[in-house]
Design a protein around this motif. Structure first.
Motif, PDB file in Angstrom:
ATOM      1  N   ALA A  17       0.836  -1.196   0.000  1.00  0.00           N
ATOM      2  CA  ALA A  17       0.000   0.000   0.000  1.00  0.00           C
ATOM      3  C   ALA A  17       0.872   1.248   0.000  1.00  0.00           C
ATOM      4  CB  ALA A  17      -0.928  -0.004   1.205  1.00  0.00           C
ATOM      5  N   PHE A  18       0.225   2.388  -0.342  1.00  0.00           N
ATOM      6  CA  PHE A  18       0.905   3.682  -0.332  1.00  0.00           C
ATOM      7  C   PHE A  18       0.831   4.286   1.065  1.00  0.00           C
ATOM      8  CE2 PHE A  18       2.646   7.308  -2.493  1.00  0.00           C
ATOM      9  CZ  PHE A  18       2.219   8.403  -1.758  1.00  0.00           C
ATOM     10  N   LEU A  19       1.944   4.865   1.488  1.00  0.00           N
ATOM     11  CA  LEU A  19       2.024   5.432   2.832  1.00  0.00           C
ATOM     12  C   LEU A  19       2.189   6.948   2.772  1.00  0.00           C
ATOM     13  CD1 LEU A  19       2.582   5.282   5.970  1.00  0.00           C
ATOM     14  CD2 LEU A  19       5.003   5.115   5.341  1.00  0.00           C
ATOM     15  N   THR A  20       1.429   7.638   3.606  1.00  0.00           N
ATOM     16  CA  THR A  20       1.664   9.049   3.892  1.00  0.00           C
ATOM     17  C   THR A  20       1.547   9.254   5.391  1.00  0.00           C
ATOM     18  OG1 THR A  20       0.726   9.799   1.788  1.00  0.00           O
ATOM     19  CG2 THR A  20       0.914  11.423   3.540  1.00  0.00           C
ATOM     20  N   ILE A  21       2.546   9.868   5.973  1.00  0.00           N
ATOM     21  CA  ILE A  21       2.482  10.303   7.376  1.00  0.00           C
ATOM     22  C   ILE A  21       2.683  11.815   7.363  1.00  0.00           C
ATOM     23  CG2 ILE A  21       3.445  10.162   9.683  1.00  0.00           C
ATOM     24  CD1 ILE A  21       4.426   7.361   9.044  1.00  0.00           C
ATOM     25  N   ASN A  22       1.674  12.518   7.844  1.00  0.00           N
ATOM     26  CA  ASN A  22       1.726  13.982   7.816  1.00  0.00           C
ATOM     27  C   ASN A  22       2.557  14.558   8.951  1.00  0.00           C
ATOM     28  OD1 ASN A  22       0.088  14.072   5.562  1.00  0.00           O
ATOM     29  ND2 ASN A  22      -1.790  14.276   6.732  1.00  0.00           N
ATOM     30  N   CYS A  23       3.279  15.619   8.640  1.00  0.00           N
ATOM     31  CA  CYS A  23       4.081  16.328   9.625  1.00  0.00           C
ATOM     32  C   CYS A  23       4.037  17.810   9.303  1.00  0.00           C
ATOM     33  CB  CYS A  23       5.524  15.836   9.603  1.00  0.00           C
ATOM     34  SG  CYS A  23       6.674  16.831  10.579  1.00  0.00           S
ATOM     35  N   THR A  24       3.698  18.620  10.285  1.00  0.00           N
ATOM     36  CA  THR A  24       3.770  20.070  10.144  1.00  0.00           C
ATOM     37  C   THR A  24       4.602  20.630  11.289  1.00  0.00           C
ATOM     38  OG1 THR A  24       1.705  20.380  11.362  1.00  0.00           O
ATOM     39  CG2 THR A  24       1.555  20.275   8.961  1.00  0.00           C
ATOM     40  N   TYR A  25       5.160  21.798  11.080  1.00  0.00           N
ATOM     41  CA  TYR A  25       6.048  22.352  12.095  1.00  0.00           C
ATOM     42  C   TYR A  25       5.763  23.836  12.297  1.00  0.00           C
ATOM     43  CZ  TYR A  25       8.706  24.392   8.239  1.00  0.00           C
ATOM     44  OH  TYR A  25       9.077  25.121   7.132  1.00  0.00           O
ATOM     45  N   THR A  26       6.193  24.311  13.442  1.00  0.00           N
ATOM     46  CA  THR A  26       6.204  25.735  13.776  1.00  0.00           C
ATOM     47  C   THR A  26       7.609  26.065  14.229  1.00  0.00           C
ATOM     48  OG1 THR A  26       3.900  25.654  14.511  1.00  0.00           O
ATOM     49  CG2 THR A  26       5.219  27.530  15.235  1.00  0.00           C
ATOM     50  N   ALA A  27       8.206  27.052  13.603  1.00  0.00           N
ATOM     51  CA  ALA A  27       9.584  27.379  13.969  1.00  0.00           C
ATOM     52  C   ALA A  27       9.891  28.829  13.663  1.00  0.00           C
ATOM     53  CB  ALA A  27      10.564  26.480  13.220  1.00  0.00           C
ATOM     54  N   THR A  28      10.704  29.424  14.512  1.00  0.00           N
ATOM     55  CA  THR A  28      11.274  30.735  14.221  1.00  0.00           C
ATOM     56  C   THR A  28      12.554  30.497  13.454  1.00  0.00           C
ATOM     57  OG1 THR A  28      12.366  30.641  16.357  1.00  0.00           O
ATOM     58  CG2 THR A  28      10.289  31.822  16.256  1.00  0.00           C
ATOM     59  N   GLY A  29      12.727  31.161  12.337  1.00  0.00           N
ATOM     60  CA  GLY A  29      13.916  30.916  11.547  1.00  0.00           C
ATOM     61  C   GLY A  29      13.689  29.838  10.503  1.00  0.00           C
ATOM     62  N   TYR A  30      14.788  29.231  10.073  1.00  0.00           N
ATOM     63  CA  TYR A  30      14.744  28.293   8.963  1.00  0.00           C
ATOM     64  C   TYR A  30      15.320  26.952   9.409  1.00  0.00           C
ATOM     65  CZ  TYR A  30      13.936  32.688   6.634  1.00  0.00           C
ATOM     66  OH  TYR A  30      13.428  33.899   6.275  1.00  0.00           O
ATOM     67  N   PRO A  31      14.457  26.062   9.842  1.00  0.00           N
ATOM     68  CA  PRO A  31      14.947  24.795  10.391  1.00  0.00           C
ATOM     69  C   PRO A  31      15.380  23.806   9.324  1.00  0.00           C
ATOM     70  CG  PRO A  31      12.561  24.788  10.367  1.00  0.00           C
ATOM     71  CD  PRO A  31      12.979  26.164   9.899  1.00  0.00           C
ATOM     72  N   SER A  32      16.195  22.857   9.734  1.00  0.00           N
ATOM     73  CA  SER A  32      16.390  21.632   8.974  1.00  0.00           C
ATOM     74  C   SER A  32      15.333  20.643   9.466  1.00  0.00           C
ATOM     75  CB  SER A  32      17.787  21.058   9.212  1.00  0.00           C
ATOM     76  OG  SER A  32      18.769  21.941   8.726  1.00  0.00           O
ATOM     77  N   LEU A  33      14.890  19.767   8.575  1.00  0.00           N
ATOM     78  CA  LEU A  33      13.817  18.831   8.908  1.00  0.00           C
ATOM     79  C   LEU A  33      14.283  17.400   8.716  1.00  0.00           C
ATOM     80  CD1 LEU A  33      10.871  20.724   7.152  1.00  0.00           C
ATOM     81  CD2 LEU A  33      11.487  20.763   9.576  1.00  0.00           C
ATOM     82  N   PHE A  34      13.788  16.522   9.569  1.00  0.00           N
ATOM     83  CA  PHE A  34      14.260  15.139   9.591  1.00  0.00           C
ATOM     84  C   PHE A  34      13.085  14.185   9.799  1.00  0.00           C
ATOM     85  CE2 PHE A  34      18.699  16.351  10.222  1.00  0.00           C
ATOM     86  CZ  PHE A  34      18.565  17.601  10.800  1.00  0.00           C
ATOM     87  N   TRP A  35      13.282  12.978   9.305  1.00  0.00           N
ATOM     88  CA  TRP A  35      12.467  11.845   9.705  1.00  0.00           C
ATOM     89  C   TRP A  35      13.391  10.792  10.298  1.00  0.00           C
ATOM     90  CZ3 TRP A  35       7.436  11.152  10.410  1.00  0.00           C
ATOM     91  CH2 TRP A  35       6.549  12.029   9.769  1.00  0.00           C
ATOM     92  N   TYR A  36      13.042  10.357  11.520  1.00  0.00           N
ATOM     93  CA  TYR A  36      13.747   9.268  12.192  1.00  0.00           C
ATOM     94  C   TYR A  36      12.801   8.088  12.308  1.00  0.00           C
ATOM     95  CZ  TYR A  36      17.741  12.115  13.674  1.00  0.00           C
ATOM     96  OH  TYR A  36      18.869  12.897  13.700  1.00  0.00           O
ATOM     97  N   VAL A  37      13.378   6.889  12.364  1.00  0.00           N
ATOM     98  CA  VAL A  37      12.591   5.680  12.545  1.00  0.00           C
ATOM     99  C   VAL A  37      13.111   4.924  13.760  1.00  0.00           C
ATOM    100  CG1 VAL A  37      14.040   4.383  10.909  1.00  0.00           C
ATOM    101  CG2 VAL A  37      11.740   3.562  11.450  1.00  0.00           C
ATOM    102  N   GLN A  38      12.187   4.363  14.508  1.00  0.00           N
ATOM    103  CA  GLN A  38      12.546   3.596  15.711  1.00  0.00           C
ATOM    104  C   GLN A  38      11.891   2.231  15.628  1.00  0.00           C
ATOM    105  OE1 GLN A  38      11.181   5.186  19.537  1.00  0.00           O
ATOM    106  NE2 GLN A  38      13.140   4.611  20.444  1.00  0.00           N
ATOM    107  N   TYR A  39      12.707   1.209  15.483  1.00  0.00           N
ATOM    108  CA  TYR A  39      12.211  -0.163  15.475  1.00  0.00           C
ATOM    109  C   TYR A  39      12.086  -0.641  16.925  1.00  0.00           C
ATOM    110  CZ  TYR A  39      13.319   0.123  10.554  1.00  0.00           C
ATOM    111  OH  TYR A  39      13.363   0.517   9.232  1.00  0.00           O
ATOM    112  N   PRO A  40      11.255  -1.616  17.168  1.00  0.00           N
ATOM    113  CA  PRO A  40      11.009  -2.074  18.551  1.00  0.00           C
ATOM    114  C   PRO A  40      12.300  -2.385  19.293  1.00  0.00           C
ATOM    115  CG  PRO A  40       9.450  -3.096  17.050  1.00  0.00           C
ATOM    116  CD  PRO A  40      10.424  -2.342  16.186  1.00  0.00           C
ATOM    117  N   GLY A  41      12.414  -1.815  20.472  1.00  0.00           N
ATOM    118  CA  GLY A  41      13.562  -2.085  21.325  1.00  0.00           C
ATOM    119  C   GLY A  41      14.860  -1.421  20.895  1.00  0.00           C
TER     120      GLY A  41
END
Lengths: 114, 114
Positions: A17-41
């Motif tokens: 299936a196709f995946l979308t996970i939404n993410c929005t941010y609020t920041a002063t200035g110009y941030p860098s953006l990341f996605w991290y993944v955490q597998y069980p344990g």
């Protein structure tokens, strides 16, 4: 203050299936953006990043585009696998250096069923 | 390359006790950051150490303190433990200057306060 908001989970999909996970941010200035993944344990692994507007980060079939106009960084994958089941965190970092603190969203759990 | 290593993996403490968690950064990294991840939440920044000094601090009480050693390893100390301190404590290492690198996370220490 600076913050990250992710769509609530769990997200349950069938394999391929196709995946979308939404993410929005609020920041002063110009941030860098990341996605991290955490597998069980386990700890966090960097999945992808983007450092300026319109940049597209990609890795392992996952993609996310830095949209300054909508302050968003949505994660997408065209065809998920069972092995993608994990918790996904969107995060921002302010400043141009390598060592600013990371501000994380609350995480979105993805469950992929065979 | 062993990556970021944390010890111990798990521990159980009683309210009011003190605890010390340890982190060895990835080879070549000189900066260590600590995060607290409560169950079901995203990691929260505690503080960051570089050149044996605390460089940034998040919104955590003085009960949380740290140290960095000349070999760049770090300790996180928490005094007068509360039940609410139960969490996964993550260490992340990075390089303060030079070519852009991202933070690498350890697998964490699971602290349970009873």
């Amino acid at each position: 203050g600076d913050s990250v908001t992710q769509m609530e989970g769990p997200v349950t999909l069938s394999e391929e299936a196709f995946l979308t996970i939404n993410c929005t941010y609020t920041a002063t200035g110009y941030p860098s953006l990341f996605w991290y993944v955490q597998y069980p344990g386990e700890g966090l692994q960097l999945l992808l990043k983007a450092t300026k507007a319109d940049d597209k980060g990609s890795n392992k079939g996952f993609e996310a585009t830095y949209r300054k106009e909508t302050t968003s960084f949505h994660l997408e994958k065209g065809s998920v696998q069972v092995s993608d089941s994990a918790v996904y965190f969107c995060a921002l970092r302010l400043g141009s250096g390598n060592t600013g603190k990371l501000i994380f969203g609350q995480g979105t759990t993805l469950q992929v069923k065979p | 390359d062993a990556g970021v290593t944390q010890s111990p993996t798990h521990l159980i403490k009683t309210r009011g006790q003190q605890v010390t968690l340890r982190c060895s950064p990835k080879s070549g990294h000189d900066t260590v950051s600590w995060y607290q991840q409560a169950l079901g939440q995203g990691p929260q920044f505690i503080f960051q150490y570089y050149e044996e000094e605390e460089r940034q601090r998040g919104n955590f009480p003085d009960r949380f303190s740290g140290h960095q050693f000349p070999n760049y390893s770090s300790e996180l100390n928490v005094n007068a433990l509360l039940l609410g301190d139960s969490a996964l404590y993550l260490c992340a290492s990075s390089l303060f200057r030079g070519r852009a690198t991202e933070a690498f996370f350890g697998q964490g220490t699971r602290l349970t306060v009873v």
